[in-house]
Enzyme design. Sequence first.
Site, short mmCIF file in Angstrom:
data_model
loop_
_atom_site.label_atom_id
_atom_site.label_comp_id
_atom_site.label_asym_id
_atom_site.label_seq_id
_atom_site.Cartn_x
_atom_site.Cartn_y
_atom_site.Cartn_z
N SER A 1 -9.04 -9.33 -4.27
CA SER A 1 -10.32 -9.15 -5.29
C SER A 1 -10.66 -7.85 -6.85
O SER A 1 -11.38 -8.13 -7.88
CB SER A 1 -11.64 -8.72 -4.71
OG SER A 1 -11.23 -7.08 -4.13
N ARG A 2 -9.21 -7.73 -6.28
CA ARG A 2 -9.17 -6.77 -8.15
C ARG A 2 -6.67 -6.68 -8.27
O ARG A 2 -6.64 -7.10 -7.43
CB ARG A 2 -9.45 -4.65 -7.39
CG ARG A 2 -11.04 -5.04 -6.99
CD ARG A 2 -11.52 -3.71 -6.94
NE ARG A 2 -11.05 -2.82 -5.83
CZ ARG A 2 -10.81 -2.07 -5.00
NH1 ARG A 2 -10.07 -1.59 -5.82
NH2 ARG A 2 -10.84 -2.06 -3.86
N SER B 1 6.39 -2.48 -1.55
CA SER B 1 6.10 -1.23 -2.79
C SER B 1 8.04 -0.88 -3.12
O SER B 1 9.08 0.07 -2.16
CB SER B 1 5.30 0.18 -2.54
OG SER B 1 5.57 1.16 -3.27
N ALA C 1 6.04 4.40 5.16
CA ALA C 1 6.54 3.85 6.51
C ALA C 1 5.80 2.40 5.86
O ALA C 1 6.59 1.12 7.00
CB ALA C 1 5.72 5.10 7.21
N ALA C 2 4.52 1.94 6.37
CA ALA C 2 3.89 1.12 5.84
C ALA C 2 4.87 -0.15 5.18
O ALA C 2 5.32 -1.33 6.23
CB ALA C 2 2.85 1.00 5.82
N LYS C 3 4.95 0.14 4.30
CA LYS C 3 5.88 -1.10 3.25
C LYS C 3 7.12 -1.00 3.39
O LYS C 3 8.11 -2.40 3.71
CB LYS C 3 5.27 -0.21 1.53
CG LYS C 3 4.51 0.25 1.32
CD LYS C 3 3.71 -1.45 1.14
CE LYS C 3 2.27 -1.42 0.42
NZ LYS C 3 1.68 -2.62 0.49
N ILE D 1 2.35 -0.05 -11.13
CA ILE D 1 1.38 -0.80 -12.09
C ILE D 1 0.48 -0.45 -12.05
O ILE D 1 -0.35 0.03 -11.37
CB ILE D 1 1.31 -2.92 -11.01
CG1 ILE D 1 2.99 -2.33 -10.64
CG2 ILE D 1 1.16 -3.57 -11.93
CD1 ILE D 1 4.01 -3.26 -11.22
N TYR E 1 2.79 5.42 4.04
CA TYR E 1 2.68 4.56 3.07
C TYR E 1 3.80 3.75 2.59
O TYR E 1 4.23 2.24 3.44
CB TYR E 1 1.82 4.68 1.91
CG TYR E 1 2.02 3.95 0.89
CD1 TYR E 1 0.89 2.90 0.49
CD2 TYR E 1 3.19 3.83 -1.24
CE1 TYR E 1 0.95 1.91 -0.69
CE2 TYR E 1 2.84 2.09 -1.53
CZ TYR E 1 2.18 1.58 -1.37
OH TYR E 1 2.65 1.06 -2.84
P1 NAP Z 1 -6.12 -1.68 -5.53
O1 NAP Z 1 -6.15 -2.62 -6.95
O2 NAP Z 1 -5.93 -0.67 -4.94
O3 NAP Z 1 -6.82 -3.50 -4.68
C1 NAP Z 1 -6.74 -3.36 -3.22
C2 NAP Z 1 -7.02 -4.64 -2.44
O4 NAP Z 1 -6.77 -4.57 -0.81
C3 NAP Z 1 -8.56 -4.83 -2.84
O5 NAP Z 1 -8.62 -6.18 -3.38
C4 NAP Z 1 -9.63 -4.54 -1.78
O6 NAP Z 1 -10.64 -5.42 -0.91
C5 NAP Z 1 -8.30 -5.01 -0.63
N1 NAP Z 1 -7.84 -3.66 0.69
C6 NAP Z 1 -7.91 -3.17 0.83
N2 NAP Z 1 -8.26 -2.68 2.33
C7 NAP Z 1 -8.33 -4.34 2.92
C8 NAP Z 1 -8.38 -4.41 4.24
N3 NAP Z 1 -8.63 -4.30 5.09
N4 NAP Z 1 -9.06 -5.88 4.45
C9 NAP Z 1 -8.69 -6.73 3.06
N5 NAP Z 1 -8.71 -6.10 2.01
C10 NAP Z 1 -8.55 -5.58 1.96
O7 NAP Z 1 -4.87 -2.44 -4.97
P2 NAP Z 1 -3.31 -2.77 -6.02
O8 NAP Z 1 -2.76 -1.48 -7.16
O9 NAP Z 1 -3.96 -4.09 -6.32
O10 NAP Z 1 -2.59 -3.37 -4.67
C11 NAP Z 1 -1.86 -4.36 -4.21
C12 NAP Z 1 -0.70 -4.26 -3.67
O11 NAP Z 1 -0.31 -3.45 -4.18
C13 NAP Z 1 -1.44 -3.24 -2.17
O12 NAP Z 1 -0.06 -3.81 -1.43
C14 NAP Z 1 -0.48 -2.22 -3.04
O13 NAP Z 1 0.43 -1.25 -2.05
C15 NAP Z 1 0.32 -2.64 -3.90
N6 NAP Z 1 1.44 -2.16 -5.00
C16 NAP Z 1 1.03 -1.90 -6.12
C17 NAP Z 1 1.31 -0.79 -6.25
C18 NAP Z 1 0.77 -0.23 -7.77
O14 NAP Z 1 1.41 0.54 -8.40
N7 NAP Z 1 -0.71 -0.85 -8.05
C19 NAP Z 1 2.74 -0.36 -6.75
C20 NAP Z 1 3.43 -1.24 -5.44
C21 NAP Z 1 2.92 -1.74 -4.69
P3 NAP Z 1 -12.18 -4.92 -1.55
O15 NAP Z 1 -12.02 -4.69 -3.64
O16 NAP Z 1 -12.52 -5.89 -1.38
O17 NAP Z 1 -12.04 -2.94 -1.81
#
Ligand code: NAP
Length: 249
Positions: free
Chosen positions: A17-18, A145, A160-162, A191, A158
């Site tokens: 969704s985001r 990550s 540990a999970a990743k 990002i 986080y």
């Molecule tokens: P974000 O903008 O916070 O979006 C998180 C997404 O996960 C949303 O769509 C949210 O849904 C969904 N979500 C959260 N908990 C959930 C659950 N229990 N069941 C189903 N959906 C769930 O995060 P993002 O920055 O795009 O990150 C996406 C992924 O990339 C994550 O795994 C994050 O750890 C990884 N990551 C991000 C970065 C970064 O710099 N942004 C870096 C490394 C890794 P709702 O909209 O309904 O809340």
Amino acid sequence: MSAKELEGKVSLVTGGSRGLGRAIALKLTDLGSKVAINYVSNDEEAANVGKAIESRGGEALLVKADVADSKAVKNMTRDVAKNWGTIDILVNNAGIVDDNLLLRMSDESWDNVINTNLRGAYLCTRFSLRYMMSQSWGRVINVASLAGVVGNMGQANYSAAKGGLIAFTKSVAREVGSRNITANAIAPGFITTEMTEKLPQETRENILARIPLQRFGNPEDVAELVAFLATDRASYITTQVICIDGGVM
Ligand code: NAP
């Protein structure tokens, strides 16, 4: 990348969704895949992604489910297969952070972060693999990550999970390689999404100083990598962890 090379494929993107998930869903759409958008609470944003997919001529399915909930994930994967016949490409992207120094970390924070980021990927993979195995083609792409590779202060839960997700990816890849299914993890650095916008300005500046490419990544950078791993051009890549981080030191 040639157009429509994922024509006829069915993708499930968790956390679609985001942020990264949204960009990944749109990129997979542009390559011709139908895309199921999973999310947990944000109906409005999910609907917006659905509309964006349809306005590009694609097909979207919204599948609301908590990825940490076994029954909900089982129903979600069934729902996708009932609508579109199968699941070809699974992108385990749903994730949360709940940062704190270890000595101040609550058990609840530890459990929530592990459950969403690691248990969620385990459940979605387990329930999607049966479709991939029966058709002898599949892609599992796990969004880990950099924190899962090198660790990060304040992110023991986080990281540990990743880190667990990376090890999980390698094991899955070894289990299902003979069925023509690849499993890879990607490890994004910093990002620009809602997740990283919460960081204090000083932290952001310190991080930027360590990135040779002198910018944060954007979700489209990550979507390009995920889309590549989903195509047949990546058919001999499996068990890998690919960092996408601007070369951060
Ligand atoms: P974000 O903008 O916070 O979006 C998180 C997404 O996960 C949303 O769509 C949210 O849904 C969904 N979500 C959260 N908990 C959930 C659950 N229990 N069941 C189903 N959906 C769930 O995060 P993002 O920055 O795009 O990150 C996406 C992924 O990339 C994550 O795994 C994050 O750890 C990884 N990551 C991000 C970065 C970064 O710099 N942004 C870096 C490394 C890794 P709702 O909209 O309904 O809340």
